[in-house]
Design a protein around this motif. Structure first.
Motif, PDB file in Angstrom:
ATOM      1  N   UNK A 275       1.877  21.202 -96.261  1.00 34.05           N
ATOM      2  CA  UNK A 275       0.368  21.407 -95.855  1.00 34.05           C
ATOM      3  C   UNK A 275       0.383  21.081 -94.143  1.00 34.05           C
ATOM      4  N   UNK A 276      -0.360  22.068 -93.464  1.00 32.29           N
ATOM      5  CA  UNK A 276      -0.712  21.809 -92.027  1.00 32.29           C
ATOM      6  C   UNK A 276      -1.959  21.107 -92.272  1.00 32.29           C
ATOM      7  N   UNK A 277      -2.029  19.947 -91.808  1.00 32.30           N
ATOM      8  CA  UNK A 277      -3.277  19.271 -92.288  1.00 32.30           C
ATOM      9  C   UNK A 277      -4.518  19.671 -91.247  1.00 32.30           C
ATOM     10  N   UNK A 278      -4.158  19.529 -89.825  1.00 31.48           N
ATOM     11  CA  UNK A 278      -5.207  19.803 -88.862  1.00 31.48           C
ATOM     12  C   UNK A 278      -4.557  20.312 -87.763  1.00 31.48           C
ATOM     13  N   UNK A 279      -4.865  21.236 -86.896  1.00 31.46           N
ATOM     14  CA  UNK A 279      -4.454  21.539 -85.236  1.00 31.46           C
ATOM     15  C   UNK A 279      -4.872  20.321 -84.619  1.00 31.46           C
ATOM     16  N   UNK A 280      -4.222  20.331 -83.440  1.00 30.40           N
ATOM     17  CA  UNK A 280      -2.941  20.823 -82.972  1.00 30.40           C
ATOM     18  C   UNK A 280      -1.941  20.175 -83.403  1.00 30.40           C
ATOM     19  N   UNK A 281      -0.695  21.238 -83.776  1.00 31.00           N
ATOM     20  CA  UNK A 281       0.697  20.959 -84.184  1.00 31.00           C
ATOM     21  C   UNK A 281       1.582  21.643 -83.413  1.00 31.00           C
ATOM     22  N   UNK A 282       2.781  20.941 -83.162  1.00 37.53           N
ATOM     23  CA  UNK A 282       3.726  21.744 -82.589  1.00 37.53           C
ATOM     24  C   UNK A 282       4.691  22.498 -83.495  1.00 37.53           C
ATOM     25  N   UNK A 283       4.878  23.760 -83.159  1.00 34.98           N
ATOM     26  CA  UNK A 283       5.863  24.650 -83.919  1.00 34.98           C
ATOM     27  C   UNK A 283       5.324  24.698 -85.594  1.00 34.98           C
ATOM     28  N   UNK A 284       4.032  25.310 -85.627  1.00 36.62           N
ATOM     29  CA  UNK A 284       3.301  25.600 -86.940  1.00 36.62           C
ATOM     30  C   UNK A 284       4.026  26.281 -88.071  1.00 36.62           C
ATOM     31  N   UNK A 285       4.972  27.222 -87.257  1.00 39.35           N
ATOM     32  CA  UNK A 285       5.860  28.041 -88.219  1.00 39.35           C
ATOM     33  C   UNK A 285       6.915  27.313 -88.818  1.00 39.35           C
ATOM     34  N   UNK A 286       7.215  25.980 -88.465  1.00 39.20           N
ATOM     35  CA  UNK A 286       8.305  25.313 -89.273  1.00 39.20           C
ATOM     36  C   UNK A 286       7.678  25.286 -90.763  1.00 39.20           C
ATOM     37  N   UNK A 287       6.347  25.263 -90.853  1.00 38.78           N
ATOM     38  CA  UNK A 287       5.889  24.882 -92.051  1.00 38.78           C
ATOM     39  C   UNK A 287       6.279  26.058 -93.157  1.00 38.78           C
ATOM     40  N   UNK A 288       6.319  27.253 -92.378  1.00 40.34           N
ATOM     41  CA  UNK A 288       6.335  28.531 -93.146  1.00 40.34           C
ATOM     42  C   UNK A 288       8.219  28.502 -93.610  1.00 40.34           C
ATOM     43  N   UNK A 289       8.783  28.025 -92.574  1.00 43.50           N
ATOM     44  CA  UNK A 289      10.348  28.148 -92.784  1.00 43.50           C
ATOM     45  C   UNK A 289      10.644  27.039 -93.769  1.00 43.50           C
ATOM     46  N   UNK A 290      10.058  25.732 -93.849  1.00 41.97           N
ATOM     47  CA  UNK A 290      10.599  25.085 -94.853  1.00 41.97           C
ATOM     48  C   UNK A 290      10.141  25.701 -96.236  1.00 41.97           C
ATOM     49  N   UNK A 291       9.115  26.182 -96.314  1.00 41.78           N
ATOM     50  CA  UNK A 291       8.789  26.988 -97.842  1.00 41.78           C
ATOM     51  C   UNK A 291       9.973  27.842 -98.062  1.00 41.78           C
ATOM     52  N   UNK A 292      10.222  28.790 -97.049  1.00 40.53           N
ATOM     53  CA  UNK A 292      11.131  29.474 -97.290  1.00 40.53           C
ATOM     54  C   UNK A 292      12.579  29.038 -97.520  1.00 40.53           C
ATOM     55  N   UNK A 293      12.989  28.048 -97.009  1.00 37.79           N
ATOM     56  CA  UNK A 293      14.219  27.508 -97.120  1.00 37.79           C
ATOM     57  C   UNK A 293      14.280  26.687 -98.443  1.00 37.79           C
ATOM     58  N   UNK A 294      13.291  25.937 -98.869  1.00 37.07           N
ATOM     59  CA  UNK A 294      12.934  25.442-100.110  1.00 37.07           C
ATOM     60  C   UNK A 294      13.220  26.414-101.094  1.00 37.07           C
ATOM     61  N   UNK A 295      12.678  27.228-101.166  1.00 36.86           N
ATOM     62  CA  UNK A 295      12.402  28.638-102.405  1.00 36.86           C
ATOM     63  C   UNK A 295      13.918  28.778-102.431  1.00 36.86           C
ATOM     64  N   UNK A 296      14.642  29.061-101.402  1.00 41.66           N
ATOM     65  CA  UNK A 296      16.041  29.466-101.343  1.00 41.66           C
ATOM     66  C   UNK A 296      16.821  28.337-102.196  1.00 41.66           C
ATOM     67  N   UNK A 297      16.682  27.034-101.911  1.00 39.04           N
ATOM     68  CA  UNK A 297      17.644  26.058-102.065  1.00 39.04           C
ATOM     69  C   UNK A 297      17.138  25.758-103.692  1.00 39.04           C
TER      70      UNK A 297
END
Ligand SMILES: Cc1cc2nc3c(=O)[nH]c(=O)nc-3n(C[C@H](O)[C@H](O)[C@H](O)COP(=O)(O)OP(=O)(O)OC[C@H]3O[C@@H](n4cnc5c(N)ncnc54)[C@H](O)[C@@H]3O)c2cc1C
Length: 407
Positions: A150-172
């Protein structure tokens, strides 16, 4: 002697200081203040919870990363009128020119219900070393249920890291054979998975192909840890079993204390010269600025290089060049040994085509194995080339244009 003082020795402060040292005019010294004895390669925090990296690869003693004087203490306050910085131990440092590079810090304390005695029981962050380590244990034990990032609220750094975690968790989870028992959902307060439409479409397709659910414009009222639900301000309830929250970020506490920041303690900054808007002889780098550019390491790097060039001019009493154009670039892991190179600036959507320009071999905004190897190799380049301030083949020019090495 005159003193150039840098506050914060993360990505921006370290690159800037190490590079600037080689170009300081006579009678100038440079010192960097940072209270944390360890430099964390933050993009590596993505891989830690999934067991793909350990702490040794993504951390270095700060003393080994700096070629300039390091003052190991927290900054308490800046008095820009007196040109003085007070440290937590009451030491007062005077400066002639100040560079603020104190980054952005995740603020889980600003999310109602998130942090408490049981923080890191079923809800985690991974933007800090401690959070990523705790999440690693939780993911190791997680075999069924709702995995919500969950990206709770902006601003956040590197918001794409949330996508990456989903992709890599899926793979794992697929590798472990548990994916069929785990629902993965990405919820974000942003209106889309990416700020530019073409990239949002690209990521949307990749997420759909992996059966990762996406909910955009989710505005969180509170996290009910007992019921394990996210409650939204519209009254919806989103259940989770394991929650990875990316809370809003703010600037460093000393910026607020010194009254030199905006509401979130980011420093108002001239977008082109990187001078602090209301402060004399003060410049700002990286995540600490209030600029409308992504809070990512590449921006910190490009700005640091340009500020070196500009400050050398400034110290020789030449006018500043307004040269930063909002360039950002990074690799986004998509799982299965692939990643995507994203490169854009203020005025241009992420480029498509190949990097280096026209000839390749790395495709931009398109999944490839080469981009994945690029992302993995970058950690090595970070420690050995970027942080020490060595000339780097990619600079502040968008990848779509040839890069002009500075110095
Ligand atoms: C999980 C994750 C993945 C990421 N992935 C990528 C990626 O793939 N690509 C990319 O480009 N970027 C990525 N980033 C973002 C990138 O790491 C940051 O944007 C970058 O580090 C910003 O650099 P900075 O120097 O502005 O801040 P930082 O590197 O955070 O440094 C700030 C420094 O200031 C110091 N400081 C703070 N307060 C004080 C104080 N009071 N006194 C003294 N010192 C102080 C801190 O100790 C720290 O050393 C990622 C970040 C995370 C968390």
């Amino acid at each position: 002697m005159k003193r150039l003082l840098v506050l914060g020795a993360g990505t921006a402060g370290t690159i800037f200081a190490n590079r600037m040292r080689k170009h300081l005019p006579d009678r100038w010294t440079i010192s960097v203040v940072d209270g944390d004895p360890v430099h964390v390669y933050q993009p590596g925090l993505l891989f830690l919870p999934l067991g793909a990296h350990d702490e040794h690869r993504i951390t270095r003693p700060r003393a080994r990363t700096l070629d300039v004087e390091w003052v190991r203490e927290e900054v308490f306050r800046v008095d820009a009128d007196k040109k003085q910085v007070t440290l937590l131990d009451d030491t007062v440092l005077s400066y002639d020119v100040l560079v603020i590079a104190s980054g952005a810090r995740p603020r889980p304390d600003l999310v109602r219900g998130l942090v408490g005695e049981d923080w890191h029981r079923d809800a985690f962050d991974f933007f800090t070393l401690g959070g990523a380590q705790a999440l690693r244990h939780a993911i190791a034990r997680f075999h069924a249920g709702r995995f919500v990032v969950q990206i709770v609220e902006p601003p956040v750094k590197a918001p794409f890291a949330a996508l990456e975690l989903c992709f890599l968790a899926d793979e794992l989870f697929r590798k472990r054979g548990t994916r069929k028992d785990i629902e993965i959902t990405l919820t974000t307060a942003y209106p889309a998975t990416f700020e530019w439409p073409l990239a949002a479409q690209t990521f949307g397709r990749l997420l759909e192909a992996r059966d990762i659910h996406v909910q955009t414009s989710v505005f969180t009222k509170e996290i009910d840890r007992d019921a394990r639900v996210i409650r939204t301000i519209e009254g919806r309830e989103l259940p989770y079993d394991l929650l990875v929250a990316i809370p809003p970020h703010s600037g460093a506490a000393f910026i607020e204390r010194s009254g030199i920041g905006d509401d979130l303690a980011f420093v108002p900054t001239d977008p082109k010269t990187l001078g602090a808007k209301h402060l004399h002889e003060v410049f700002v780098l990286g995540d600490a600025t209030d600029l409308d550019v992504p809070k990512v390491g590449s921006v910190a790097h490009y700005q640091a290089e340009l500020l070196v060039e500009n400050l050398v001019r400034h110290l020789h009493k030449k006018p500043l060049l307004g040269s930063y154009e909002g360039h950002a670039s990074y690799f986004v892991e998509t799982g299965g040994g692939k990643a995507l190179l994203v490169d854009y600036d203020h005025d241009h959507e992420p480029h498509v085509g190949y990097f280096p320009t026209g000839v390749g071999p790395i495709p931009m905004l398109q999944e490839s194995r080469l981009a994945h190897y690029g992302k993995r190799a970058f950690r090595f380049l970070y420690w050995s080339g970027l942080l020490p301030g060595r000339p780097f083949p990619v600079g502040a020019q968008p990848l779509g244009k040839p890069s002009v090495p500075i110095f």
